[in-house]
Motif scaffolding. Structure first.
Motif, PDB file in Angstrom:
ATOM      1  N   CYS A   5      -4.420   0.043   0.174  1.00 58.43           N
ATOM      2  CA  CYS A   5      -5.154  -1.042   0.857  1.00 58.43           C
ATOM      3  C   CYS A   5      -6.559  -0.585   1.259  1.00 58.43           C
ATOM      4  O   CYS A   5      -6.885   0.601   1.199  1.00 58.43           O
TER       5      CYS A   5
ATOM      6  N   CYS B 117      -6.942   2.296   3.984  1.00 54.26           N
ATOM      7  CA  CYS B 117      -6.469   3.666   3.765  1.00 54.26           C
ATOM      8  C   CYS B 117      -7.430   4.438   2.866  1.00 54.26           C
ATOM      9  O   CYS B 117      -8.159   3.829   2.093  1.00 54.26           O
TER      10      CYS B 117
ATOM     11  N   HIS C 101       0.290   4.098   1.139  1.00 55.48           N
ATOM     12  CA  HIS C 101       0.192   4.925   2.341  1.00 55.48           C
ATOM     13  C   HIS C 101       0.773   4.245   3.575  1.00 55.48           C
ATOM     14  O   HIS C 101       1.598   4.817   4.273  1.00 55.48           O
ATOM     15  N   CYS C 102       0.317   3.009   3.846  1.00 59.73           N
ATOM     16  CA  CYS C 102       0.683   2.399   5.141  1.00 59.73           C
ATOM     17  C   CYS C 102       1.626   1.212   4.987  1.00 59.73           C
ATOM     18  O   CYS C 102       2.080   0.651   5.984  1.00 59.73           O
TER      19      CYS C 102
ATOM     20  N   CYS D  40       0.839  -1.203   0.000  1.00 60.31           N
ATOM     21  CA  CYS D  40       0.000   0.000   0.000  1.00 60.31           C
ATOM     22  C   CYS D  40       0.881   1.263   0.000  1.00 60.31           C
ATOM     23  O   CYS D  40       1.841   1.366   0.769  1.00 60.31           O
TER      24      CYS D  40
ATOM     25  N   SER E 249       0.876  -1.765   3.947  1.00 59.57           N
ATOM     26  CA  SER E 249       0.221  -3.071   4.091  1.00 59.57           C
ATOM     27  C   SER E 249       0.340  -3.890   2.800  1.00 59.57           C
ATOM     28  O   SER E 249       0.275  -3.358   1.696  1.00 59.57           O
TER      29      SER E 249
HETATM   30 ZN   LIG Z   1      -2.871   1.200   3.486  1.00 62.96          ZN
END
Ligand SMILES: [Zn+2]
Length: 248
Positions: free
Chosen positions: A174, A177, A155-156, A153, A158
């Motif tokens: 993901c 997010c 952003h995070c 992902c 994952s």
């Molecule tokens: Zn994410």
């Protein structure tokens, strides 16, 4: 002004003046060029076949200010199987359109030349034209500097599917997010196939089974990225392909 020789694939032709054709070709050494083939519409046989789309030839050209002139050439590989099958021909023309749309004139692009030739060769013997198309699209995006970010992902970090693909940022996001407008749902299986195509290219492509539903998912991602990469609103040859893929 000078002459040069190069291997080239004919991408597209259009009638020009009374008996000539304008031939857009992807040369190995000089990138995309447009050349006048004088008188070619009045002749028959080999010289005519030389300037058919998909023909791989070895050409002698005269460098002009804006247009080059085709002096002579010989056919290296006519790609007859692709020219005689409407579906394969349409896929091959789509590959040519993508190359034409993504390249400026006269900028050497040997990697794209090699990629196109490999894709045309694969298309001749692969049982799934859709699989070849998805693999070509992804590898073209990679060469153009638009390789999608598929590891985790954006952003995070994952790695858990399902994801959505954000075409603006070029990567997956993901389910946990926030997603951007215009993002495209992609399954973990589609992400895995895309990674395989980017890692292995056409190597042992025929052993990689790609169900139609995954091909569809991947196509939505590659189409969005290719339109971004080329600045086009659409690809002309894609409408024809769409109808073949829906008929399956
Ligand atoms: Zn994410």
């Amino acid at each position: 002004m000078s002459e040069f020789r190069s291997h080239a694939v004919v991408l597209r032709t259009q009638d020009y003046r009374e008996a000539d054709k304008l031939v857009t070709m992807l040369t190995r050494d000089e990138g995309k060029i447009t050349a006048i083939a004088r008188g070619v519409r009045k002749i028959k046989g080999k010289s005519k076949a030389l300037v058919e789309p998909l023909t791989l030839g070895f050409f002698l050209l005269h460098r002009g200010k804006s247009l080059d002139t085709l002096i002579q050439g010989e056919i290296v590989k006519p790609h007859r199987k692709l020219q005689s099958d409407l579906v394969l021909f349409s896929y091959a023309l789509y590959f040519c359109e993508l190359c034409e749309a993504s390249l400026p004139e006269r900028e050497p692009a040997p990697e794209i030349f090699d990629l196109l030739l490999t894709a045309l060769q694969q298309l001749e013997h692969d049982s799934s034209a859709m699989r070849v198309a998805r693999c070509f699209e992804l590898n073209l995006l990679e060469v153009l500097g638009y390789r999608p970010l598929l590891e985790h992902c954006l952003h995070c970090g994952s790695e858990s599917a399902p994801f959505r693909f954000d075409p603006e940022r070029g990567g997956i996001v993901c389910a946990g997010c926030p997603v951007a407008a215009g993002s495209i749902p992609v399954s973990g299986a589609a992400v895995a196939v895309m990674k395989r195509f980017l890692e292995n290219g056409f190597y042992r492509l025929t052993v990689c089974a790609v169900p139609d539903v995954l091909s569809e998912e991947i196509k939505r991602v590659t189409s969005a990225l290719l339109l971004n990469a080329t600045g086009k609103a659409r690809f002309k040859t894609m409408g024809v392909l769409q109808s073949f893929e829906e008929m399956k």
